[in-house]
Write a protein that holds these residues in place. Structure first.
Motif, PDB file in Angstrom:
ATOM      1  N   LEU A 154       0.967  -1.298  -0.098  1.00 48.94           N
ATOM      2  CA  LEU A 154       0.105   0.144   0.027  1.00 48.94           C
ATOM      3  C   LEU A 154       0.843   1.132   0.035  1.00 48.94           C
ATOM      4  CD1 LEU A 154      -2.486  -1.240   2.684  1.00 48.94           C
ATOM      5  CD2 LEU A 154      -2.619  -1.551   0.294  1.00 48.94           C
ATOM      6  N   GLY A 155       2.188   1.028  -0.016  1.00 49.01           N
ATOM      7  CA  GLY A 155       2.977   2.257   0.051  1.00 49.01           C
ATOM      8  C   GLY A 155       3.424   2.671   1.291  1.00 49.01           C
ATOM      9  N   VAL A 156       3.410   1.997   2.379  1.00 53.25           N
ATOM     10  CA  VAL A 156       3.675   2.389   3.700  1.00 53.25           C
ATOM     11  C   VAL A 156       4.664   1.390   4.371  1.00 53.25           C
ATOM     12  CG1 VAL A 156       1.644   3.844   4.243  1.00 53.25           C
ATOM     13  CG2 VAL A 156       1.615   1.344   4.825  1.00 53.25           C
ATOM     14  N   LEU A 177       8.028  -7.808   6.264  1.00 52.70           N
ATOM     15  CA  LEU A 177       7.518  -6.562   5.516  1.00 52.70           C
ATOM     16  C   LEU A 177       7.881  -6.616   3.948  1.00 52.70           C
ATOM     17  CD1 LEU A 177       8.849  -4.372   8.444  1.00 52.70           C
ATOM     18  CD2 LEU A 177       6.654  -4.553   7.845  1.00 52.70           C
ATOM     19  N   PHE A 178       9.131  -6.979   3.573  1.00 53.23           N
ATOM     20  CA  PHE A 178       9.378  -7.005   2.175  1.00 53.23           C
ATOM     21  C   PHE A 178       8.741  -7.750   1.368  1.00 53.23           C
ATOM     22  CE2 PHE A 178      14.204  -6.053   3.368  1.00 53.23           C
ATOM     23  CZ  PHE A 178      13.877  -4.871   3.861  1.00 53.23           C
ATOM     24  N   THR A 179       8.251  -9.016   1.949  1.00 52.82           N
ATOM     25  CA  THR A 179       7.426  -9.996   1.064  1.00 52.82           C
ATOM     26  C   THR A 179       5.934  -9.876   1.307  1.00 52.82           C
ATOM     27  OG1 THR A 179       7.559 -11.889   2.763  1.00 52.82           O
ATOM     28  CG2 THR A 179       9.407 -11.718   1.200  1.00 52.82           C
ATOM     29  N   GLY A 180       5.529  -9.444   2.506  1.00 53.57           N
ATOM     30  CA  GLY A 180       4.182  -9.475   2.965  1.00 53.57           C
ATOM     31  C   GLY A 180       3.649 -10.873   3.200  1.00 53.57           C
ATOM     32  N   LEU A 246       5.497   6.013  12.953  1.00 50.74           N
ATOM     33  CA  LEU A 246       4.154   6.148  12.735  1.00 50.74           C
ATOM     34  C   LEU A 246       4.584   7.715  11.626  1.00 50.74           C
ATOM     35  CD1 LEU A 246       1.156   5.595  12.835  1.00 50.74           C
ATOM     36  CD2 LEU A 246       1.072   7.829  14.312  1.00 50.74           C
ATOM     37  N   SER A 247       5.471   8.497  12.171  1.00 56.71           N
ATOM     38  CA  SER A 247       5.849   9.601  11.272  1.00 56.71           C
ATOM     39  C   SER A 247       6.028   9.095   9.865  1.00 56.71           C
ATOM     40  CB  SER A 247       6.779  10.255  11.742  1.00 56.71           C
ATOM     41  OG  SER A 247       6.416  10.751  12.980  1.00 56.71           O
ATOM     42  N   LEU A 248       7.015   7.996   9.595  1.00 49.45           N
ATOM     43  CA  LEU A 248       7.383   7.526   8.429  1.00 49.45           C
ATOM     44  C   LEU A 248       6.368   6.896   7.644  1.00 49.45           C
ATOM     45  CD1 LEU A 248      10.908   5.812   9.304  1.00 49.45           C
ATOM     46  CD2 LEU A 248      10.351   7.987   7.903  1.00 49.45           C
ATOM     47  N   HIS A 249       5.401   6.232   8.456  1.00 52.59           N
ATOM     48  CA  HIS A 249       4.270   5.576   7.678  1.00 52.59           C
ATOM     49  C   HIS A 249       3.282   6.775   7.195  1.00 52.59           C
ATOM     50  CE1 HIS A 249       0.851   2.617   8.026  1.00 52.59           C
ATOM     51  NE2 HIS A 249       0.172   3.715   8.039  1.00 52.59           N
ATOM     52  N   ASN A 250       3.046   7.734   8.027  1.00 58.30           N
ATOM     53  CA  ASN A 250       2.257   8.737   7.433  1.00 58.30           C
ATOM     54  C   ASN A 250       2.898   9.676   6.271  1.00 58.30           C
ATOM     55  OD1 ASN A 250      -0.669   9.427   8.781  1.00 58.30           O
ATOM     56  ND2 ASN A 250       0.563   8.348  10.050  1.00 58.30           N
ATOM     57  N   LEU A 251       4.081   9.511   6.321  1.00 54.29           N
ATOM     58  CA  LEU A 251       4.932  10.073   4.912  1.00 54.29           C
ATOM     59  C   LEU A 251       4.548   9.248   3.844  1.00 54.29           C
ATOM     60  CD1 LEU A 251       6.988  11.936   3.449  1.00 54.29           C
ATOM     61  CD2 LEU A 251       8.805  10.185   4.396  1.00 54.29           C
ATOM     62  N   GLY A 252       4.380   7.916   3.994  1.00 58.48           N
ATOM     63  CA  GLY A 252       3.892   6.977   2.907  1.00 58.48           C
ATOM     64  C   GLY A 252       2.727   7.151   2.734  1.00 58.48           C
ATOM     65  N   HIS A 253       1.644   7.765   3.433  1.00 60.89           N
ATOM     66  CA  HIS A 253       0.262   7.838   3.152  1.00 60.89           C
ATOM     67  C   HIS A 253       0.358   9.456   2.667  1.00 60.89           C
ATOM     68  CE1 HIS A 253      -1.914   4.754   5.030  1.00 60.89           C
ATOM     69  NE2 HIS A 253      -1.593   5.243   6.292  1.00 60.89           N
ATOM     70  N   ALA A 254       1.001  10.276   2.874  1.00 59.98           N
ATOM     71  CA  ALA A 254       1.045  11.822   2.353  1.00 59.98           C
ATOM     72  C   ALA A 254       1.749  11.435   0.888  1.00 59.98           C
ATOM     73  CB  ALA A 254       1.938  12.526   3.037  1.00 59.98           C
ATOM     74  N   ALA A 255       2.735  10.683   0.561  1.00 61.57           N
ATOM     75  CA  ALA A 255       3.181  10.536  -0.874  1.00 61.57           C
ATOM     76  C   ALA A 255       2.115   9.958  -1.717  1.00 61.57           C
ATOM     77  CB  ALA A 255       4.257   9.615  -0.584  1.00 61.57           C
ATOM     78  N   SER A 256       1.442   8.996  -1.039  1.00 62.45           N
ATOM     79  CA  SER A 256       0.365   8.238  -2.119  1.00 62.45           C
ATOM     80  C   SER A 256      -1.000   9.302  -2.269  1.00 62.45           C
ATOM     81  CB  SER A 256      -0.489   6.899  -1.180  1.00 62.45           C
ATOM     82  OG  SER A 256       0.634   5.984  -1.262  1.00 62.45           O
ATOM     83  N   LEU A 257      -1.154   9.986  -1.223  1.00 65.43           N
ATOM     84  CA  LEU A 257      -2.196  10.983  -1.610  1.00 65.43           C
ATOM     85  C   LEU A 257      -1.677  11.864  -2.597  1.00 65.43           C
ATOM     86  CD1 LEU A 257      -5.162  12.171  -0.644  1.00 65.43           C
ATOM     87  CD2 LEU A 257      -3.404  13.783   1.182  1.00 65.43           C
ATOM     88  N   ALA A 258      -0.525  12.561  -2.525  1.00 60.03           N
ATOM     89  CA  ALA A 258      -0.042  13.589  -3.383  1.00 60.03           C
ATOM     90  C   ALA A 258       0.245  12.770  -4.926  1.00 60.03           C
ATOM     91  CB  ALA A 258       1.478  13.972  -3.214  1.00 60.03           C
ATOM     92  N   ARG A 259       0.399  11.630  -4.981  1.00 52.04           N
ATOM     93  CA  ARG A 259       0.501  10.891  -6.284  1.00 52.04           C
ATOM     94  C   ARG A 259      -0.613  10.281  -6.792  1.00 52.04           C
ATOM     95  NH1 ARG A 259       5.439   6.644  -6.439  1.00 52.04           N
ATOM     96  NH2 ARG A 259       6.580   8.633  -6.501  1.00 52.04           N
TER      97      ARG A 259
END
Ligand code: ZN
Length: 280
Positions: A154-156, A177-180, A246-259
């Motif tokens: 999901l990009g996080v 985390l890498f393989t899921g 959680l900060s890095l996690h939300n960087l992932g969410h913000a990047a997805s939101l922007a993209r």
């Protein structure tokens, strides 16, 4: 609350409360309403002087398939784990406030329940499912149980309660985390993530027997032992790491939101569905 109850409380023996995820038709996918109903039930058991040990269990074939991504990302009532500011801000700002409160905040609150807690996990525990298991003190798994965090799709970075390294060690955390791909119950026991693996038919009785043995001991000694273990984890940096991750996690969410205009990579759910789920 006019919503149907997605959580059930039982009192199976003296000193023991059993709180059950009761949304089996959706494999206990967690809506915010369900999380706050769970918090209500855990709070009630915590404040019930008759209860010395709390069991967290789940109806149906799976413990929990994670957060219900089809539901809203809003807190259904007053915040309980944070002061809740900016919950209505929208965008990355509002989503960060939501996750601080409803995801990381609730899981941390449950880790710190001042009574012993035992989780009973059968079937699959995926992503947000781990956020109900890992805050508990003791985890008992059925033989068929598996544990997966596939959300890099999901990009996080991983789920919002990022204790993977403590749960399974950093090598296995990376692979997970890498393989899921899921960790099986025997592997989880070997890694120290679960305390016991038992046949599915014995899961409920095993947990109740264990809870009853613990409940025979003095409540304050149990509380002090639990707090000492939790403080040991915090002395290792767990509480600071949780906020950092959680900060890095939300960087992932913000990047997805922007993209993509949404908080998760839109191709992620299909990728997760294709991830091997059978035990390796
Ligand atoms: Zn998230």
């Amino acid at each position: 609350m006019s919503e149907p109850s997605l959580i059930r409380r039982e009192n199976p023996s003296e000193g023991v409360a059993r709180i059950v995820l009761a949304r089996p038709e959706r494999r206990n996918a967690q809506t915010p309403t369900m999380l706050y109903q769970l918090d209500d039930a855990l709070s009630e058991a915590t404040n019930d002087a008759q209860v010395k040990v709390i069991i967290l269990a789940a109806d149906g074939p799976d413990f929990s398939s994670g957060h219900d991504l089809g539901d809203v990302f809003t807190v259904p009532g007053p915040p309980v784990a944070t002061m809740g500011g900016h919950l209505d801000a929208g965008g990355a700002e509002g989503h960060y406030a939501f996750e601080c409160e409803a995801y990381l905040g609730l899981s941390r609150r449950w880790r710190d329940i001042p009574k012993p807690t035992i989780a009973a996990a059968q079937g699959r525990s995926i992503a947000g499912g781990l956020m109900l298991l890992w805050p508990m003190d003791i985890i008992v798994a059925s033989e068929d149980a598996t544990f997966a965090d596939p959300v890099t799709a999901l990009g996080v970075n991983g789920v919002e309660y990022f204790t993977h390294v403590w749960e399974v060690g950093h090598r296995r955390a990376r692979e997970m985390l890498f393989t899921g791909e899921p960790i099986t119950a025997p592997d989880a026991k070997a890694l120290g993530m679960v305390n016991h693996v038992v046949p599915l038919a014995e899961l409920e009785s095993f947990c109740l027997t264990l809870a009853t043995r613990i409940a025979a001991r003095p409540a304050f000694g149990l509380r002090l032992a639990k707090e000492s273990v939790n403080r040991s984890l915090d002395a290792q940096g767990q509480s600071v790491l949780l906020e950092s991750a959680l900060s890095l996690h939300n960087l992932g969410h913000a990047a997805s939101l922007a993209r993509h205009g949404v908080f998760i990579d839109p191709d992620g759910p299909a990728m997760i569905r294709k991830t091997p789920t059978s035990p390796r």
